[in-house]
Design a protein around this motif. Structure first.
Motif, short mmCIF file in Angstrom:
data_model
loop_
_atom_site.label_atom_id
_atom_site.label_comp_id
_atom_site.label_asym_id
_atom_site.label_seq_id
_atom_site.Cartn_x
_atom_site.Cartn_y
_atom_site.Cartn_z
N ASN A 287 30.07 -6.17 14.78
CA ASN A 287 30.92 -5.57 13.72
C ASN A 287 31.82 -4.48 14.30
O ASN A 287 32.31 -3.61 13.60
CB ASN A 287 30.07 -5.05 12.56
CG ASN A 287 29.19 -3.88 12.94
OD1 ASN A 287 29.12 -3.52 14.11
ND2 ASN A 287 28.54 -3.29 11.97
N ARG A 288 31.98 -4.55 15.59
CA ARG A 288 32.92 -3.70 16.31
C ARG A 288 32.60 -2.20 16.20
O ARG A 288 33.50 -1.37 16.21
CB ARG A 288 34.36 -3.95 15.85
CG ARG A 288 35.35 -3.82 17.02
CD ARG A 288 36.73 -4.32 16.65
NE ARG A 288 37.56 -4.50 17.84
CZ ARG A 288 38.12 -3.55 18.52
NH1 ARG A 288 37.98 -2.30 18.17
NH2 ARG A 288 38.85 -3.81 19.60
N LEU A 289 31.32 -1.87 16.04
CA LEU A 289 30.96 -0.47 16.23
C LEU A 289 31.13 -0.13 17.70
O LEU A 289 31.33 1.02 18.06
CB LEU A 289 29.52 -0.20 15.78
CG LEU A 289 29.29 -0.09 14.27
CD1 LEU A 289 27.84 0.19 13.96
CD2 LEU A 289 30.18 0.97 13.64
N ARG B 289 42.11 -1.30 7.78
CA ARG B 289 41.49 -1.89 6.60
C ARG B 289 40.90 -3.26 6.85
O ARG B 289 39.87 -3.62 6.30
CB ARG B 289 42.52 -1.98 5.47
CG ARG B 289 42.78 -0.62 4.88
CD ARG B 289 43.72 -0.66 3.69
NE ARG B 289 43.93 0.72 3.26
CZ ARG B 289 43.06 1.40 2.52
NH1 ARG B 289 41.96 0.82 2.09
NH2 ARG B 289 43.29 2.64 2.21
N ALA C 196 37.59 -2.75 8.29
CA ALA C 196 36.66 -2.26 7.27
C ALA C 196 36.20 -3.42 6.39
O ALA C 196 35.03 -3.53 6.03
CB ALA C 196 37.32 -1.17 6.43
N ARG D 233 33.68 -5.48 8.22
CA ARG D 233 32.38 -4.80 8.31
C ARG D 233 31.62 -4.88 7.00
O ARG D 233 30.39 -4.92 6.99
CB ARG D 233 32.57 -3.34 8.70
CG ARG D 233 32.87 -3.16 10.17
CD ARG D 233 33.12 -1.70 10.47
NE ARG D 233 33.29 -1.48 11.89
CZ ARG D 233 34.07 -0.53 12.39
NH1 ARG D 233 34.73 0.26 11.59
NH2 ARG D 233 34.17 -0.37 13.69
N SER D 234 32.38 -4.91 5.89
CA SER D 234 31.70 -4.97 4.59
C SER D 234 31.02 -6.33 4.42
O SER D 234 30.16 -6.48 3.57
CB SER D 234 32.71 -4.72 3.46
OG SER D 234 33.55 -5.83 3.30
N VAL E 238 33.76 0.36 -1.81
CA VAL E 238 34.43 -0.67 -1.00
C VAL E 238 34.81 -1.87 -1.85
O VAL E 238 35.93 -2.36 -1.79
CB VAL E 238 33.53 -1.11 0.18
CG1 VAL E 238 34.19 -2.22 0.98
CG2 VAL E 238 33.21 0.08 1.07
#
Lengths: 258, 224
Positions: free
Chosen positions: A64-66, A86, A89, A92-93, A121
């Motif tokens: 999730n690209r952390l 966005r 984001a 990630r949601s 979100v």
């Protein structure tokens, strides 16, 4: 490459949900992910094991690209991971994440922790978010703790709340980054139980863990990592009975002999 | 001889302290808002905003407040013609508020930024992981926890602001210290008494403020 023990569960998967192609990552001079290729199908439970420092947590966090990667591509549900903003984001949601240290929002109640994502979100109405959150908290067995703050809960309860928080987003996949490593031994079981029921319900899961028991009974595939490389990828029965690489044999002899 | 038996002196003293309270109130609100915005800029991923925040802090934190207040009067008002009210006193008041809040915002910014550093990185990671944007993460997760961590230092900044607001007397507002100077000029023999009364009123206002913030800091602390 991808033998699956329970292929019957995976019907209707046209393409992998998560796909890593030639992924490389460095921390300074340290090459923590070396040409990693991995694909995870819908409904599949992939358990990643390996010695500490092997890159398994980093692998989980790249999905999730952390953790951004240096080269290669990662696609989720057919889309390459957006770089930022966005679009990232939104991605990630759709990917739930559970951390080793729970990371519940310390200034919010358990219920607020679970409803925050849906409300902020997904722009859900507070009342419907609350109903769903309470149902989720009930499912993970901590409905009675809804109005407490995280610090008032035990580690096991906090981690179950964190799972409920991730589930509240109705994610397409769940990432677990050593979810039981920070827990007192007597609380590991309650968290694994929730994870096992999720797996049984068909959730796509990538689980980094040291719990070999969970890997054995809940995984469709076990990935063994060492020194930033994906060394083995096999169904659990095959992997535990008959590891092919020396490193996996060595690792298993250390974790399974006592 | 009896300074504080003359009602005109009492009135002047009261009005002096009212100016102090008004200066402190307006400047505190502006400095808090501005300081939080500056802190957000300083931790943002956008270099221009980071640079702006850093420049603000380094310029205004390191310039004597007297200079800033003088600049507000002689620079903004006399030279650039910025008039904030028809009323002479109100004009000086608002110029003073600009100077005080500009200066104090730099300190608020640094306090809030140090508060941000007390929030574990995992909090922001978890926020990003459920899909909050950078701004939402900052506003909903990080700043509220950072703010609770810096209630006590913000209290110290507020106390300093209240005392600093006497400097607006130098550009002609009849706030408490200007009133005090006038009284001492007229009642030379009672100098010590006058000092003691003015210092006493400040202590009366500020010591409870300090305790209030200490209590608030405890109450609002985030338990981990």
């Amino acid at each position: 490459m991808t033998e699956r023990s329970q292929a019957g569960e995976l019907s209707g998967t046209d393409r992998p949900l998560i796909r890593l192609d030639g992924v490389n990552k460095w921390f300074g001079p340290l090459h923590v992910l070396q040409d990693v290729n991995l694909s995870v199908n819908r409904g599949e439970v992939v358990v990643v094991i390996g010695p500490s420092g092997s890159g398994k947590s980093t692998l989980c966090r790249t999905i999730n690209r952390l953790e951004p990667i240096n080269s290669g591509t990662i696609t989720f549900d057919g889309q390459p991971l957006p770089a930022e903003g966005r679009a990232l984001a939104r991605l990630r949601s759709e990917v739930g994440m559970v951390f080793q240290s729970f990371n519940l929002f310390a200034h919010k109640t358990i219920l607020e922790n679970v409803t925050l994502g849906p409300i902020k979100v997904r722009k859900e109405k507070p009342e419907s978010a609350r109903q769903r959150a309470l149902a989720l908290l009930d499912r993970v067995g901590i409905a009675s703790q809804a109005n407490k703050f995280p610090a008032q809960l035990s580690g096991g309860q906090q981690q179950r709340a964190a799972i409920a928080r991730a589930l509240a987003m109705q994610p397409k996949a769940m990432l677990f980054d050593e979810p039981t490593s920070a827990l007192d031994p007597e609380m590991v079981g309650e968290v694994l139980e929730v994870m096992t029921s999720l797996a049984a319900d068909g959730m796509t899961m990538v689980v980094v863990t040291h719990e070999m028991g969970f890997a054995r009974h809940a995984a469709n595939r076990v990935i063994f990592m060492a020194d930033g490389q994906l060394v083995e990828d096999a169904p659990p029965a095959e992997f535990f009975a008959n590891p092919r690489s020396e490193r996996a044999k060595d690792f298993l002899s250390k974790v399974l002999t006592h | 001889m009896d300074v504080f038996s003359d009602p005109r002196n009492i009135d002047a003293t009261v009005s002096g302290f009212l100016w102090i309270l008004k200066l402190t109130g307006a400047s505190a609100v502006l400095a808090l808002v501005l300081g939080v915005i500056l802190a957000a800029m300083r931790v943002s991923p956008i270099p221009v905003l980071r640079l702006f925040g850093a420049a603000w802090v380094n310029i205004f934190r390191n310039t004597p407040l007297t200079l800033i207040i003088f600049f507000c009067y002689f620079g903004l008002y006399s030279t650039l013609g910025l008039s904030l009210s028809e009323d002479l006193n109100l004009n000086i008041y608002w110029l003073g508020v600009i100077g005080l809040s500009t200066y104090t915002a730099a300190f608020v910014c640094e306090a809030v930024r140090s508060g941000i550093n007390t929030v574990p990185a995992g909090q922001a990671e978890a926020a990003r992981a459920i899909g909050l944007t950078f701004a939402q993460t900052l506003r909903i997760i990080v700043l509220p926890q950072a703010g609770r961590a810096v209630v006590a230092p913000l209290g110290s900044i507020l106390i300093a602001l209240c005392k600093n607001s006497t400097i607006v007397g130098t550009i002609g507002l009849m706030e408490s210290s200007s009133v005090m100077k006038d009284l001492i000029n007229s009642y030379g023999n009672a100098g010590i008494l006058i000092f003691a009364v003015f210092a006493g009123v400040f202590a009366l206002l500020l010591i409870p403020t300090g305790y209030l913030f200490g209590w608030l800091a405890n109450r609002l602390a985030v338990r981990r």
